[in-house]
Design an enzyme around this catalytic site. Structure first.
Site, PDB file in Angstrom:
ATOM      1  N   ARG A 111       4.716 -36.173 -38.521  1.00 55.39           N
ATOM      2  CA  ARG A 111       3.387 -35.946 -38.856  1.00 55.39           C
ATOM      3  C   ARG A 111       3.254 -34.887 -39.896  1.00 55.39           C
ATOM      4  NH1 ARG A 111      -0.812 -36.340 -35.209  1.00 55.39           N
ATOM      5  NH2 ARG A 111      -1.490 -34.033 -35.618  1.00 55.39           N
TER       6      ARG A 111
ATOM      7  N   ASP B  40       4.453 -42.530 -44.925  1.00 54.89           N
ATOM      8  CA  ASP B  40       4.702 -43.548 -45.672  1.00 54.89           C
ATOM      9  C   ASP B  40       4.095 -44.829 -45.041  1.00 54.89           C
ATOM     10  OD1 ASP B  40       6.616 -43.178 -47.836  1.00 54.89           O
ATOM     11  OD2 ASP B  40       7.552 -42.347 -46.058  1.00 54.89           O
TER      12      ASP B  40
ATOM     13  N   ARG C 224       6.418 -40.341 -53.425  1.00 51.51           N
ATOM     14  CA  ARG C 224       6.649 -39.757 -51.903  1.00 51.51           C
ATOM     15  C   ARG C 224       5.148 -39.334 -51.602  1.00 51.51           C
ATOM     16  NH1 ARG C 224      11.159 -38.177 -49.515  1.00 51.51           N
ATOM     17  NH2 ARG C 224      13.166 -37.855 -51.054  1.00 51.51           N
TER      18      ARG C 224
ATOM     19  N   GLU D 104       8.825 -46.576 -40.524  1.00 47.15           N
ATOM     20  CA  GLU D 104       7.803 -45.838 -41.375  1.00 47.15           C
ATOM     21  C   GLU D 104       6.681 -46.805 -41.627  1.00 47.15           C
ATOM     22  OE1 GLU D 104       9.538 -42.701 -43.768  1.00 47.15           O
ATOM     23  OE2 GLU D 104      11.427 -43.860 -43.549  1.00 47.15           O
TER      24      GLU D 104
ATOM     25  N   HIS E  72       9.180 -30.031 -45.930  1.00 48.29           N
ATOM     26  CA  HIS E  72       8.547 -30.769 -46.822  1.00 48.29           C
ATOM     27  C   HIS E  72       7.521 -29.615 -47.853  1.00 48.29           C
ATOM     28  CE1 HIS E  72       9.652 -33.848 -44.033  1.00 48.29           C
ATOM     29  NE2 HIS E  72       8.858 -34.577 -44.687  1.00 48.29           N
TER      30      HIS E  72
ATOM     31  N   ARG F  15      19.015 -36.152 -41.577  1.00 51.69           N
ATOM     32  CA  ARG F  15      18.169 -37.399 -41.919  1.00 51.69           C
ATOM     33  C   ARG F  15      18.703 -37.904 -43.495  1.00 51.69           C
ATOM     34  NH1 ARG F  15      12.154 -39.010 -43.682  1.00 51.69           N
ATOM     35  NH2 ARG F  15      12.317 -37.309 -45.177  1.00 51.69           N
TER      36      ARG F  15
END
Length: 1062
Positions: free
Chosen positions: A763, A725, A896, A684, A154, A563
Site C-alpha cells: 500500500r 500499479d 512509476r 500488480e 519509496h 525485491r
C-alpha cells in the site's frame, strides 16, 4: 498528521488547535520581520487575506465574487519578482509545515487526555468478550498474532531529514509547553527556544541538492527506529499486556510480540540500478551494528540499576562461572570495576578514545526541556557510521573508556562513512582520504601500540567514572552477568565494523552474540532471578523493556526484504541455459519451464558453473543471490518478485537461491547461515491479479514446492498484492475490486491445499496508490484473508507521520493490533447476495473502460498530463535513489505510480483516485440500482470503505485550482477541452458518491478532517497559483536555477498542505 492515514480524526478538537497555530504563525511572522522586512510581511498577509476571503465566499456559495478575488490574487502573484516569489513560497511552505506540527501535537495531547480511546486494546478486547469470544481464545489470538510493518524507501518523503529533525524539536517544545508547573520565566525561555528553532528552519536550505544513495535511505529508516520506535515498542507492548491481564487474567508473555518490523531500504532493486548486492550486504550489516549499539546502551543502564546482591542459585553459578573464565589467579581478589577495566583491554586491535567525547543525553533537546523532558525521547541520537549529517551522538550511558571500538578514532581523526552504497574512509585532519581497506600490517601494529600506551590513562579515568563496587565475595552478580553480556555485544559490534571495512576478523563464534536467542538467554536468567527473589517490580521495569525490544527487533532491528522484477531472473536463466547449450529459457512455454526448474530443484548439484561469463546485469542478479546465501534468513526477510505472473517466476527464484546456497556452503565447508528466504510473488497489474489464484494453485500442486513450503516455511505461503500499479493500470475502483477478488482466490487456493497464507499489502500513502486509514483498510479485507497474520508496507512521508514520534507510533501499533484481531475473530461480512458482486463487476467494467479510454486511448492525454502538471520537473526534487521510470519510454505505462499520483496531487486534481468511478456509479444507478448501492454502502464494509476513501479524496480536490493550471499552462485548445471534460467528470463523481453514501456534502462523516483542510487553504491556494506562475516562466527559461528552486519549494509547500505526495 496525514489525512489519508488519519485513524484518529475523531480524536481532535479545535479548542486548542487554533491557539497552537496562532502561536507558531506569530513566531514565524516575528522571524520574517527580521529576515525579510516589514513591507514584505505585509504583502504576505495581504495574499493570505485575499485567499482566505475567496475561500469563505466559496464556502458560502458566492462563487462569482470568490472567482474575482482569486483572479486578483493570481494577478498580484504574477507581478512578483523572482526573489519575492521565492520568499513567498518559502514562507507559506513553512506556515503549512508548522500547522502540520500543531495538528499532530494537538492530537497527541487529546489522546492523552481521553479516558477511553477508540480502537484501543482495552476497548477492542472488551468488545470481543462481550460479543462472545472466550477469554482463552482472545489470549491465544493476541499471543499468536504476527503483523509485520515493512518500511520502504519509496520516494515520497519531501522534507530533508534535517528539517524533519527540527520539526520534532518544535514538537518537543510544544509538549513542554503543556506542563502545568511552568513558571513565567520557563515560558519565556520556551518562546525563545521556539524562535531559535524557527529561525534555524528559515535559514536552512529546504531542498536536497543531491540524490540520496540507497545507504542514505536505509539510514533514514534506522533513524526512525532510534528516534521513536525504540521507545514506543515497550510502551505499546505494556499497553497490550495490561489490557490482556485486565480482560483475561494473564499478561502478554515477555518474549511475545504481536508486531515486528521489516525494511526494503537497501534491498528493493526493482528498477533501481543503485541497489547492488554490495549495498544490500552493507545495509544489512549496518542494521545489525545499530541494533547492537542500542543494546549496549540499555545493558549499561541495567548494570547501574541492578546493583543488588541477592539472586537465584542459577544466576549465582552463572556469575561465578564468568568470573572463573575471565580472571587469572592474581585477579581473583580484585573488585569488579578493576576487573572490567582490565578485561576491556584484552582484545588487541580494538581502539577507544582516551577521553569521553559524548554530549550529555539531553544535548539534542531544547535548553528549556533539560529540567523535565515530557515529550521527547529519553534515548540519545545514534551516530551511525558515515552519518556526518546526523545529530551529534549524545549517548550518556556508553562510557568511552569501556568501548572496545568506535567508528571514530581520536588518534587519527578518521570516520568511516557509507556513501553511494560503499564504505569509505575519510580524515578530518588530512587533505586526502585513505582508500578503502588500505590498512597495512604496520599500520595496525602502530594502532595497537597507541592503544597499549593509553591503557593506563583509560583505566584510571574509568575508575573515576564508575562507582566503586564491593569486592568479592559481596560482588553484584547481576552486574557480572550483564558485564559479560556487554562484553560479547561489544565484540559483536567490533566484528561488524571489521566486516564493513573488509578487514580480517579474528573472533570465534562463541566470542559474540549472533542470534536473538543467545542474547535473550542471560537477560531471561536475570529476569527469573529477580522474580524468584521478590524483586518483580525491578524485573518488570527496564529489564522487561529490554527483553521485549530484543524479542521485537532481534539482532537486526528490521529484516531486509529483497525485491527484483521477474524479467531479470529470466535473463539470468537465459544466460545459464545458453551457456549450457540448453536453449533460451525465456522462449520456452510455461510447462517446459516448470519441468526444467523442478528437475533442477530436485538435483543435488549446482547448476551455474563457476567458469560462466555473463553480462553485468546478470552478474548483479547472481551476486544478489550469493549475498542472500551468505546472510541467510537470520538477516533477510522475503525475496519479493515484482511483476509476477506465472508459477515459473517463483520456481526460478527458488532455483537461483538454491544454487547460490550450494555454492556458498561448498566454499564455507558448512551450511549457509539461517534458512532459505521466503519467495513471495507480487501480483500488480489487473491481469496478474486475476490470475493470482491459479498461479498459487499451480505452485502448490507441484510436489517439490509443496514439500519445500511445509519443510522450510512451516506450511506457510506468503503472497503480495500491489495497489499502485493496479490503480495506474485500471483506475482506483477497478483495482480495489480486483484486489479483493484476488485475495479471495489466493486464500481459497491455500485453504484447499491445507497451507496457511499471509497476505502482504503493498500500500502507498495516497489513496490513488491504495492508501487510507489503517483500521479501515484492515477491517474491509475479504473474510478469511486476515487470520492473525498480515504484512503491510509503510512508505515515504507515511513513515515519519505514523512513527516519527513515540506517542503517535504507540497509537499506530495499537491500531494495527486491534484491527488485525477484529478481522481475525470477527471477520467482516461477505456480500449479502450474489447480486452485489454482479453490480461490483458492472461498476468495475464501466469504470475501467472510462479510465483507460482517457489515460491510454486518448491521443491528447499524455501531452495534457505533461503540460497541466509539474510531472517533468519532479525529477529535480532528489527525494529518492531510484529513477522515476522503469524504462526509458515516455508513455504512462512505464511511468512509476508515485510520480503519476504525485503530479496530480500537486495540481489538486488528484485524478488517479477518482477517474472512472463516477462513470461506473452513474451507469449502474441509471439502470435502476441506486437503492442496491445504498444498501451495499450500509452493510458491506469493503464497499463502504471504497466509497469513503473516494469521498475523502474528492474533499481535497479543487476544481477552480485545477482549472487555473489548465488556463495558464495548457497550450492546445483540444487539450484544454479535455481538461474541462475531466473537471465535469469530477463533479459527476462527486454527485454519485454523495448519492450512494447519503451524505449532503463531502466529508460529512469526518468533519474534523474537513475543518483541517479548510484551515490550510489560505496558504495552500496561493502556493498553487505561485506554482502555476513559476511553471509558466520556467518553461520558457528552463536553465534558470533560481526559478527551478522556487518551483521545488512550491512542490514542498503543496505536499505539506495536502499531507501527501505520491
Amino acid at each position: 498528521m496525514t489525512d489519508t492515514t488519519d485513524d484518529l480524526a475523531e480524536e481532535i478538537s479545535f479548542q486548542g488547535f487554533d491557539d497552537y497555530c496562532k502561536l507558531l504563525k506569530n513566531l514565524l511572522n516575528d522571524v520574517l520581520q527580521r529576515e525579510v522586512g516589514t513591507d514584505f510581511v505585509e504583502k504576505l498577509e495581504r495574499n493570505r487575506t485575499l485567499a482566505q476571503s475567496a475561500c469563505n465566499l466559496r464556502l458560502a456559495g458566492i462563487e462569482d465574487t470568490a472567482e474575482l478575488l482569486e483572479k486578483q490574487l493570481a494577478s498580484e502573484i504574477s507581478k512578483m519578482t523572482l526573489e519575492e516569489a521565492l520568499t513567498l513560497a518559502r514562507a507559506f511552505s513553512h506556515y503549512l509545515n508548522l500547522m502540520g506540527i500543531a495538528e499532530t501535537h494537538h492530537r497527541v495531547r487529546k489522546t492523552r487526555d481521553l479516558a477511553h480511546l477508540s480502537k484501543s486494546c482495552d476497548e477492542v478486547f472488551n468488545q470481543l468478550l462481550q460479543g462472545g469470544t472466550s477469554a482463552d481464545e482472545l489470549y491465544d489470538s493476541v499471543c499468536k498474532q504476527e503483523v509485520e510493518i515493512v518500511l520502504t524507501a519509496h520516494p515520497t518523503q519531501i522534507n530533508r531529514r534535517t528539517l524533519q529533525y527540527k520539526h520534532v524539536r518544535i514538537s518537543h517544545l510544544l509538549d513542554y509547553n503543556d506542563r502545568p508547573d511552568l513558571t513565567q520565566e520557563d515560558r519565556e525561555m520556551l518562546i525563545e527556544d521556539l524562535v531559535r528553532e524557527i529561525t534555524s528552519i528559515w535559514q536552512t536550505d529546504e531542498l536536497r541538492r543531491h540524490k540520496p544513495t540507497p545507504a542514505d535511505e536505509a539510514r533514514s529508516g534506522l533513524h526512525i527506529v532510534e528516534q521513536s520506535l525504540w521507545k514506543a515498542v515497550p510502551h505499546y507492548l505494556r499497553r497490550v499486556s495490561t489490557a490482556l491481564k485486565k480482560h483475561t487474567g494473564k499478561p502478554l508473555p515477555l518474549t511475545c510480540t504481536p508486531i515486528k518490523f521489516g525494511s526494503w531500504m537497501g534491498g528493493d532493486r526493482d528498477g533501481n540500478p543503485n541497489v547492488t548486492a554490495k549495498v544490500t550486504r552493507d545495509v544489512s550489516l549496518l542494521s545489525r551494528w545499530m541494533a547492537i549499539d542500542l543494546y549496549i546502551r540499555e545493558v549499561d543502564s541495567l548494570r547501574f540499576e541492578l546493583s543488588m546482591s541477592r539472586c537465584s542459585d542459577k544466576l549465582s553459578r552463572e556469575a561465578h562461572d564468568i568470573l572463573e573464565q575471565e580472571t587469572s589467579p592474581e585477579d581473583r581478589h580484585e573488585g569488579w570495576n578493576q576487573l572490567m577495566s582490565r578485561n576491556q583491554t584484552k582484545h588487541h586491535g580494538q581502539q577507544t578514545p582516551s577521553l569521553p567525547m559524548q554530549l550529555p543525553a539531553t544535548a539534542d533537546l531544547p535548553s528549556c526541556t533539560e529540567c523535565g523532558n515530557n515529550g521527547g525521547s529519553q534515548y540519545p541520537k545514534l551516530q551511525l557510521p558515515g552519518t556526518d549529517y546526523l545529530p551529534l551522538n549524545c549517548q550518556d550511558v556508553q562510557d568511552s573508556s569501556n568501548s572496545e571500538s568506535s567508528f571514530q578514532d581520536s588518534s587519527h581523526g578518521s570516520c568511516k562513512s557509507i556513501a553511494n552504497g560503499s564504505i569509505a574512509n575519510s580524515d578530518s585532519h588530512q587533505s586526502a582520504p585513505s582508500p578503502r581497506g588500505s590498512f597495512t600490517s604496520s599500520q595496525l601494529l602502530a594502532q595497537r601500540k597507541l592503544l597499549a600506551e593509553s591503557k593506563i590513562v583509560r583505566s584510571s579515568f574509568q575508575k573515576l567514572l564508575e562507582p566503586s563496587l564491593p569486592q568479592r565475595p559481596g560482588i553484584a552478580p547481576y552486574r557480572i552477568v550483564l558485564g559479560h553480556v556487554k562484553d560479547k555485544l561489544m565484540k559483536a559490534r567490533r566484528r561488524l565494523e571489521l566486516l564493513l571495512e573488509d578487514l580480517p576478523c579474528e573472533y570465534e563464534p562463541w566470542d559474540y552474540y549472533e542470534t536473538t536467542d543467545q542474547l535473550l538467554e542471560p537477560l531471561l536468567l536475570c529476569y527469573e532471578s529477580l522474580q524468584s527473589c521478590g524483586a518483580g517490580v525491578l524485573a518488570d521495569g527496564r529489564l522487561a523493556d529490554l527483553i521485549r525490544r530484543v524479542a521485537t527487533f532481534g539482532m537486526v532491528l528490521m529484516k531486509l526484504d529483497l525485491r527484483q522484477e521477474s524479467g531479470r531472473h529470466s535473463e539470468a536463466l537465459d544466460a545459464i541455459t545458453k551457456y549450457l547449450d540448453m536453449g533460451t529459457y525465456s522462449e520456452w512455454d510455461e510447462e517446459k519451464k516448470l519441468e526444467f526448474l523442478t528437475r533442477e530443484l530436485k538435483s543435488k548439484r549446482p547448476l551455474v558453473p563457476s567458469t560462466i561469463q555473463v553480462t553485468p546485469d546478470v552478474k548483479e542478479v547472481l551476486d544478489t543471490f550469493r549475498v542472500a546465501a551468505e546472510l541467510g534468513s537470520d538477516s533477510l526477510g522475503a525475496y519479493v518478485i515484482s511483476m509476477a505472473s506465472n508459477a515459473s517466476d517463483v520456481l526460478a527464484v527458488e532455483l537461483l537461491q538454491k544454487d547460490a546456497r550450494l555454492a556458498v556452503s561448498g566454499e564455507l565447508g558448512k551450511p549457509c547461515p539461517g534458512g532459505t528466504l521466503r519467495v513471495v510473488p507480487l501480483f500488480e497489474t489487473v491481469k496478474d491479479l486475476r490470475g493470482a489464484g491459479l498461479v498459487i494453485r499451480k505452485l502448490l500442486s507441484i510436489d517439490w514446492y509443496s514439500e519445500h513450503i511445509i519443510k522450510n516455511h512451516s506450511g506457510h505461503q506468503e503472497v503480495m498484492v500491489g495497489y499502485s500499479d493496479s490503480g495506474k493500470d485500471a483506475g482506483r475502483f477497478t483495482a480495489a475490486w480486483e484486489l479483493y477478488k484476488a485475495q479471495e482466490d489466493v486464500v481459497a487456493a491455500c485453504k484447499d491445499n491445507k497451507i496457511k497464507v499471509t497476505l502482504f499489502h503493498g500500500r502507498g500513502g495516497s489513496i490513488g496508490r491504495g492508501g487510507g486509514p489503517t483500521y479501515l483498510a484492515i477491517q474491509s479485507q475479504p473474510p478469511g484473508s486476515v487470520m492473525g497474520t498480515l504484512r503491510s508496507t509503510e512508505q515515504g512521508e507515511m513513515v515519519q507521520a505514523k512513527f516519527g514520534l513515540p506517542h503517535t507510533a504507540v497509537r499506530q501499533l495499537e491500531i494495527y493490533t486491534t484491527a488485525v484481531l477484529l478481522a481475525t475473530l470477527k471477520p467482516p461480512e461477505r456480500p449479502r447476495e450474489e447480486k452485489w458482486r454482479n453490480l461490483m463487476d458492472e461498476i468495475s467494467k464501466i469504470s475501467c473502460q472510462s479510465y483507460r479510454s482517457t489515460v491510454y486511448e486518448n491521443p491528447e492525454f499524455l501531452a495534457y498530463f505533461h503540460e497541466a502538471t509539474p510531472q517533468a520537473e519532479l525529477g529535480f526534487l532528489n527525494i529518492g535513489s531510484r529513477p522515476t521510470r522503469r524504462k526509458s519510454s515516455t508513455g504512462i505505462g512505464h511511468l512509476r505510480a508515485i510520480p503519476w499520483v504525485f503530479a496530480w496531487t500537486q495540481t489538486r486534481f488528484v485524478l488517479p483516485a477518482w477517474l472512472g468511478v463516477g462513470a461506473g456509479l452513474q451507469g449502474v444507478c441509471e439502470k435502476g440500482h441506486t437503492q442496491d448501492l445504498k444498501a451495499m454502502y450500509k452493510e458491506w464494509p469493503f464497499f463502504q470503505s471504497t466509497i469513503d476513501l473516494i469521498e475523502m479524496v474528492l474533499g481535497k480536490a479543487d476544481v477552480p485550482i485545477a482549472k487555473h493550471y489548465d488556463e495558464v499552462l495548457v497550450s492546445n485548445e483540444s487539450r484544454r477541452e479535455l481538461g474541462a471534460a475531466l473537471r465535469r467528470e469530477l463533479l459527476t463523481t462527486e454527485k454519485f458518491v454523495l448519492v450512494v453514501s447519503g451524505h449532503e456534502r463531502l466529508s460529512e462523516n469526518n468533519r474534523s478532517l474537513r475543518r483541517l483542510i479548510e484551515s490550510r487553504l489560505p496558504y495552500l491556494n496561493p502556493m498553487n497559483m505561485l506554482q502555476v506562475e513559476i511553471l509558466k516562466r520556467l518553461r520558457s527559461d528552463d536553465d534558470n536555477h533560481k526559478l527551478r528552486d522556487a518551483l521545488l519549494i512550491t512542490i514542498n509547500g503543496i505536499a505539506a498542505g495536502m499531507r501527501n505526495t505520491g
